[in-house]
Design a protein around this motif. Sequence first.
Motif, short mmCIF file in Angstrom:
data_model
loop_
_atom_site.label_atom_id
_atom_site.label_comp_id
_atom_site.label_asym_id
_atom_site.label_seq_id
_atom_site.Cartn_x
_atom_site.Cartn_y
_atom_site.Cartn_z
N THR A 65 26.83 40.86 41.35
CA THR A 65 26.78 40.53 42.71
C THR A 65 24.94 39.31 43.37
N GLU A 66 24.70 39.44 42.31
CA GLU A 66 23.88 38.80 42.35
C GLU A 66 24.15 37.30 42.18
N LEU A 67 24.88 36.87 41.25
CA LEU A 67 24.98 35.34 41.35
C LEU A 67 26.00 34.88 42.84
N ALA A 68 26.70 36.08 43.16
CA ALA A 68 27.59 34.81 44.34
C ALA A 68 26.76 35.45 45.18
N ALA A 95 24.72 43.12 21.66
CA ALA A 95 25.74 42.80 22.17
C ALA A 95 25.45 41.48 22.10
N LYS A 96 26.33 40.00 21.56
CA LYS A 96 26.24 38.65 21.69
C LYS A 96 26.20 38.93 23.57
N SER A 97 24.81 37.60 23.74
CA SER A 97 25.30 37.25 25.57
C SER A 97 26.20 36.25 25.13
N LYS A 98 26.86 36.45 26.50
CA LYS A 98 27.55 36.23 27.28
C LYS A 98 27.64 35.24 28.84
N ARG A 99 28.75 34.58 28.96
CA ARG A 99 28.11 33.69 30.21
C ARG A 99 29.77 34.14 31.27
N TYR A 100 28.83 34.22 33.01
CA TYR A 100 29.80 34.64 32.91
C TYR A 100 29.96 34.06 34.62
N VAL A 101 31.52 33.65 35.03
CA VAL A 101 31.37 32.77 35.99
C VAL A 101 32.35 33.38 36.80
N LEU A 102 32.04 33.33 38.40
CA LEU A 102 32.89 33.61 39.62
C LEU A 102 33.82 32.79 39.94
N LEU A 103 34.99 32.62 40.49
CA LEU A 103 35.85 32.26 40.89
C LEU A 103 37.10 32.32 41.79
N GLY A 104 36.48 31.32 42.77
CA GLY A 104 36.84 31.85 44.10
C GLY A 104 38.62 31.76 43.72
N LEU A 105 39.32 32.27 45.17
CA LEU A 105 40.95 33.49 44.47
C LEU A 105 41.56 32.43 45.69
N GLY A 106 40.69 32.40 47.54
CA GLY A 106 40.76 32.30 48.31
C GLY A 106 40.36 33.49 49.76
N THR A 107 41.11 33.63 50.78
CA THR A 107 41.64 34.81 51.51
C THR A 107 42.72 35.29 51.14
N TYR A 108 42.23 36.98 50.78
CA TYR A 108 43.24 37.80 50.37
C TYR A 108 43.95 38.27 51.65
N ASP A 109 45.67 37.77 51.38
CA ASP A 109 46.54 37.97 52.58
C ASP A 109 47.39 38.90 52.66
N ALA A 110 47.66 40.34 52.57
CA ALA A 110 48.47 41.14 52.27
C ALA A 110 49.83 40.73 52.39
N ASP A 111 50.05 39.83 53.38
CA ASP A 111 51.45 39.98 54.11
C ASP A 111 52.34 38.54 53.18
N LYS A 112 51.29 37.72 52.80
CA LYS A 112 52.42 36.61 51.45
C LYS A 112 51.04 36.41 50.28
N PRO A 113 51.76 35.97 49.66
CA PRO A 113 51.50 36.21 47.94
C PRO A 113 50.86 34.92 47.87
N VAL A 114 49.46 34.79 47.35
CA VAL A 114 49.73 33.33 46.73
C VAL A 114 50.63 32.49 46.35
N ASP A 115 49.83 31.17 47.23
CA ASP A 115 51.35 30.04 46.78
C ASP A 115 50.91 29.06 45.65
N SER A 116 52.01 28.17 45.48
CA SER A 116 51.92 27.78 44.09
C SER A 116 50.18 26.69 44.20
N PRO A 117 50.79 25.78 45.11
CA PRO A 117 48.72 24.90 45.10
C PRO A 117 48.28 25.55 44.96
N THR A 118 47.13 26.46 45.53
CA THR A 118 47.15 27.92 45.43
C THR A 118 46.55 28.02 43.40
N LEU A 119 47.59 28.73 42.96
CA LEU A 119 47.10 28.93 41.78
C LEU A 119 47.04 27.48 40.86
#
Length: 150
Positions: A65-68, A95-119
């Motif tokens: 949350t803080e990273l975002a 435990a060993k230290s880890k690196r975390y990265v947040l990856l944007g997936l775009g805006t979620y729309d329940a009515d249409k699946p994620v398209d190929s260019p976005t993937l």
Amino acid sequence: SPPPAAPSTAGPAGEAAVDDADLVIVGVFAPKKDKDGDDESDEVEAIAFDGAAKELDEKLGGALTELAADNSKAFQNGGSAGSVTPALRVATPGAKSKRYVLLGLGTYDADKPVDSPTLMKIGSAVSSACHDEKRAASASVLLPGDRLGP
């Protein structure tokens, strides 16, 4: 010669896959925008993690949350598919230290699946994040699989 690519576990990663990885990439959809057209504010709405990402954030004491929040303007809280935050290194006791990265997936729309260019953008961003983290021997990609389409 370049170092070998980090093996990755994609999809709804189990806790073991996240625990074993040096680099954890967490996919997030952008918060839904208000439909009342209030664009006067430059404020970016905070990400609301859910499912496994929420559990991971809680386990890390809110570090995701803080990273975002720290990168909200440039990252747009996941609004642009394929956008990433800088890596956050987290050391946990026993435990060993880890690196975390947040990856944007775009805006979620329940009515249409994620398209190929976005993937394709998402896949390219995962590849780049793995390449950029030269010391990561393994990577896990945590995605909200139930929302990426059939």
